[in-house]
Design an enzyme around this catalytic site. Structure first.
Site, PDB file in Angstrom:
ATOM      1  N   HIS A  87       1.194  -1.416  -0.046  1.00 16.99           N
ATOM      2  CA  HIS A  87       0.068   0.199   0.197  1.00 16.99           C
ATOM      3  C   HIS A  87       1.011   0.893  -0.362  1.00 16.99           C
ATOM      4  O   HIS A  87       0.218   2.500   0.229  1.00 16.99           O
ATOM      5  CB  HIS A  87      -0.685   0.012   1.166  1.00 16.99           C
ATOM      6  CG  HIS A  87      -2.118   0.678   0.995  1.00 16.99           C
ATOM      7  ND1 HIS A  87      -2.007   1.747   1.733  1.00 16.99           N
ATOM      8  CD2 HIS A  87      -3.306   0.823   0.069  1.00 16.99           C
ATOM      9  CE1 HIS A  87      -3.168   2.700   2.056  1.00 16.99           C
ATOM     10  NE2 HIS A  87      -3.791   1.660   0.653  1.00 16.99           N
ATOM     11  N   ASP A 121       0.778  16.235  19.779  1.00 18.75           N
ATOM     12  CA  ASP A 121       0.708  17.280  20.465  1.00 18.75           C
ATOM     13  C   ASP A 121       1.169  18.471  19.917  1.00 18.75           C
ATOM     14  O   ASP A 121       0.678  19.009  19.230  1.00 18.75           O
ATOM     15  CB  ASP A 121       2.490  16.912  21.449  1.00 18.75           C
ATOM     16  CG  ASP A 121       2.063  16.234  22.238  1.00 18.75           C
ATOM     17  OD1 ASP A 121       0.901  15.671  23.271  1.00 18.75           O
ATOM     18  OD2 ASP A 121       2.730  15.080  22.755  1.00 18.75           O
ATOM     19  N   ASP A 135      16.367  11.761  -8.644  1.00 19.32           N
ATOM     20  CA  ASP A 135      17.897  11.486  -8.270  1.00 19.32           C
ATOM     21  C   ASP A 135      17.997  11.864  -6.798  1.00 19.32           C
ATOM     22  O   ASP A 135      18.435  12.214  -6.776  1.00 19.32           O
ATOM     23  CB  ASP A 135      18.018  12.820  -8.598  1.00 19.32           C
ATOM     24  CG  ASP A 135      18.002  12.976 -10.540  1.00 19.32           C
ATOM     25  OD1 ASP A 135      18.155  12.554 -11.005  1.00 19.32           O
ATOM     26  OD2 ASP A 135      17.793  14.788 -10.468  1.00 19.32           O
ATOM     27  N   HIS A 173      -9.656  11.121   2.393  1.00 23.11           N
ATOM     28  CA  HIS A 173      -8.604   9.773   1.477  1.00 23.11           C
ATOM     29  C   HIS A 173      -7.067  10.120   2.337  1.00 23.11           C
ATOM     30  O   HIS A 173      -6.524   8.921   2.654  1.00 23.11           O
ATOM     31  CB  HIS A 173      -8.596   9.567   0.331  1.00 23.11           C
ATOM     32  CG  HIS A 173      -7.752   8.398   0.120  1.00 23.11           C
ATOM     33  ND1 HIS A 173      -6.572   8.657  -0.425  1.00 23.11           N
ATOM     34  CD2 HIS A 173      -7.939   7.263   0.100  1.00 23.11           C
ATOM     35  CE1 HIS A 173      -6.220   7.119  -1.137  1.00 23.11           C
ATOM     36  NE2 HIS A 173      -7.215   6.412  -0.943  1.00 23.11           N
ATOM     37  N   LYS A 205       3.346   4.991  -1.311  1.00 24.03           N
ATOM     38  CA  LYS A 205       2.968   5.521  -1.985  1.00 24.03           C
ATOM     39  C   LYS A 205       4.321   6.508  -2.227  1.00 24.03           C
ATOM     40  O   LYS A 205       4.489   7.346  -1.160  1.00 24.03           O
ATOM     41  CB  LYS A 205       1.810   6.748  -2.288  1.00 24.03           C
ATOM     42  CG  LYS A 205       1.009   5.610  -2.369  1.00 24.03           C
ATOM     43  CD  LYS A 205      -0.749   5.710  -1.181  1.00 24.03           C
ATOM     44  CE  LYS A 205      -1.937   5.309  -1.664  1.00 24.03           C
ATOM     45  NZ  LYS A 205      -1.763   4.173  -0.272  1.00 24.03           N
ATOM     46  N   LYS A 262      -4.563  10.551   4.810  1.00 21.19           N
ATOM     47  CA  LYS A 262      -4.386   9.532   6.198  1.00 21.19           C
ATOM     48  C   LYS A 262      -2.660  10.662   7.142  1.00 21.19           C
ATOM     49  O   LYS A 262      -1.671  10.394   7.116  1.00 21.19           O
ATOM     50  CB  LYS A 262      -2.832   8.149   5.775  1.00 21.19           C
ATOM     51  CG  LYS A 262      -4.387   7.436   5.240  1.00 21.19           C
ATOM     52  CD  LYS A 262      -3.884   7.952   3.686  1.00 21.19           C
ATOM     53  CE  LYS A 262      -4.656   6.534   2.570  1.00 21.19           C
ATOM     54  NZ  LYS A 262      -5.890   6.227   2.748  1.00 21.19           N
TER      55      LYS A 262
END
Length: 469
Positions: A134, A375, A141, A368, A136, A370
């Protein structure tokens, strides 16, 4: 792959104030159009290498645009590596022809052995194929990376899609880029990353003439540099050209699962994250589109509140959730969370996403991103949802950065917008209610959700599938 000091990207981000062996510089990509343009900028600026790692890579306009630019980069000598999870069905012939370019290598992670009968293969090897990559990331470079929640596809970039995903990435420079590159190499060289030529040993080569004709037929330049979707009119575009892109700096670290998680070796990311969460002193904000806390997680969150910490959860409502089976199991824990003192918000399907290209009246909003804000100074951004699948089944990655200014700004912005974008859940007279604080309206059942969606979520909540969600 080592850091390329003479890369145009290194020269763009070069600075002397921070030690980049410890610090990460980042720019938030909180709109779909900026996220797309940032990826194109990295691809067009790369001089040596491009490494892409994605769970979903759509065969649509934005997917075609990025593939075209990758091919153009390969034509000018850039070494391109593309690592794709094999859950999504793709055309093996097209991948093999792209892979035929001497500067392009494509590998599939944990591939299905049944290329034409994938469902049969899934049934035959459920235990193996149920675990997916999952992660991404895009790294150019070994100098700049993009890490976050977005896959490649129209809905992730707010381009001509019925559903608009509210998503979030970070454009990274500094120590976490090297860590991202190392993570990529670990996956690329693992036994689970299978070269496309092993799957489809085609002799057909993709010619530059074909690609040029494809680009003309698709009218990429017309689609994305003029009219409604003109990327050259974006502030991000002018900021990049004028070297005015705002960069936040903080101590950073990449957290990620080992590829061997798919054969049951446990989650390194979760182990590392637990250490971070043990040190929370005052507040945690969890933004997760697919939120299935389980009983253990619910008890932990309520216990945190009881110990004096403020806990806020932002997730999808049933109407905005594109996977209603997830909602069916999440719903089991809502009352206990709210009664335990957790601030619980559900995003409206009609929420306005920050998007210059908004398809007003045609789009359906869905969270979508995440993200966690911990704190007053800690930012967590990655591919991981707060659910059993991310914790136990799929591999995930995320970047953790100490950056007080950005966290403070983000919390203030969220406070300013959450009342308009989401429902506040409360318990009144023993029943769950949804408070629309912007409209001063109270709902006693799932707002904006059809009877069929409600029934589907209820049925999913009855089935013994929580550990798969």
């Amino acid at each position: 792959m080592g850091y390329q000091e003479d890369s145009p990207l290194a020269q763009y981000f070069e600075q002397s104030q921070y030690d980049t062996s410890i610090y990460t510089g980042f720019h938030p990509l909180d709109t779909g159009h900026d996220a797309l343009l940032a990826r194109i900028t990295l691809i067009e600026s790369a001089k040596y290498t491009l490494d892409l790692q994605y769970y979903i890579y759509r065969d649509d306009e934005t997917g075609h645009l990025l593939t075209w630019r990758l091919y153009e980069a390969a034509e000018r000598g850039v070494k391109v590596r593309v690592l794709l999870d094999d859950m999504q069905e793709r055309n093996d012939d097209d991948l093999a022809r792209l892979n035929s370019h001497p500067n392009i290598q494509v590998r599939l992670f944990n591939p299905n052995n049944y290329r034409k009968a994938r469902n049969l293969g899934f049934l035959a090897e459920f235990s193996r194929l149920n675990s997916r990559m999952h992660n991404k990331s895009l790294t150019a470079d070994s100098v700049v990376s993009i890490v976050g929640g977005r896959n490649i596809g129209n809905e992730y970039f707010s381009y001509q899609s019925v559903v608009e995903f509210g998503d979030f990435d970070l454009l990274l420079y500094g120590n976490t880029v090297e860590q991202t590159a190392d993570q990529y190499d670990e996956y690329w060289n693992s036994e689970f990353a299978v070269p496309v030529e092993w799957i489809n040993p085609t002799n057909k080569e993709l010619t530059s003439e074909e690609v040029k004709q494809f680009a003309l037929d698709q009218d990429f330049k017309g689609q994305f540099t003029s009219g409604h979707y003109d990327m050259t009119s974006l502030k991000f575009y002018s900021d990049m050209r004028q070297h005015k892109l705002q960069i936040y700096w903080g101590k950073g670290k990449l957290l990620y699962d080992k590829p061997t998680k798919i054969i049951g070796e446990g989650s390194q990311l979760i182990d590392d994250l637990q250490i971070v969460l043990q040190d929370v002193t005052s507040e945690i904000i969890i933004i997760s589109p697919y939120f299935v806390p389980t009983q253990i997680g619910t008890d932990m969150l309520v216990s945190a509140v009881q110990s004096g910490k403020k806990v806020t959860i932002v997730t999808n409502s049933l109407a905005s959730n594109d996977v209603y089976a997830v909602h069916g199991w999440y719903a089991k824990y809502r009352e206990e969370l709210v009664e335990g003192g957790v601030d619980l918000w559900e995003i409206k399907a009609s929420a306005e996403i920050k998007n210059k290209w908004s398809m007003t009246g045609k789009s359906h909003s869905s969270l979508h991103a995440k993200v966690m804000l911990i704190d007053d100074d800690t930012l967590f951004v990655g591919s991981m949802n707060w659910d059993p699948r991310s914790a136990q089944i799929n591999t995930e990655m995320a970047v953790l950065i100490l950056q007080e200014e950005f966290v403070s700004e983000s919390k203030a912005e969220m406070e300013g917008h959450i009342r308009n974008m989401a429902y506040k859940l409360e318990v009144e007279d023993g029943d769950l209610v949804w408070q629309d604080l912007a409209e001063q309206t109270t709902y006693t059942s799932e707002p904006d959700a059809s009877i069929w969606r409600r029934m589907g979520a209820w049925v999913a909540g009855v089935l013994p599938i929580e550990e798969q969600l």
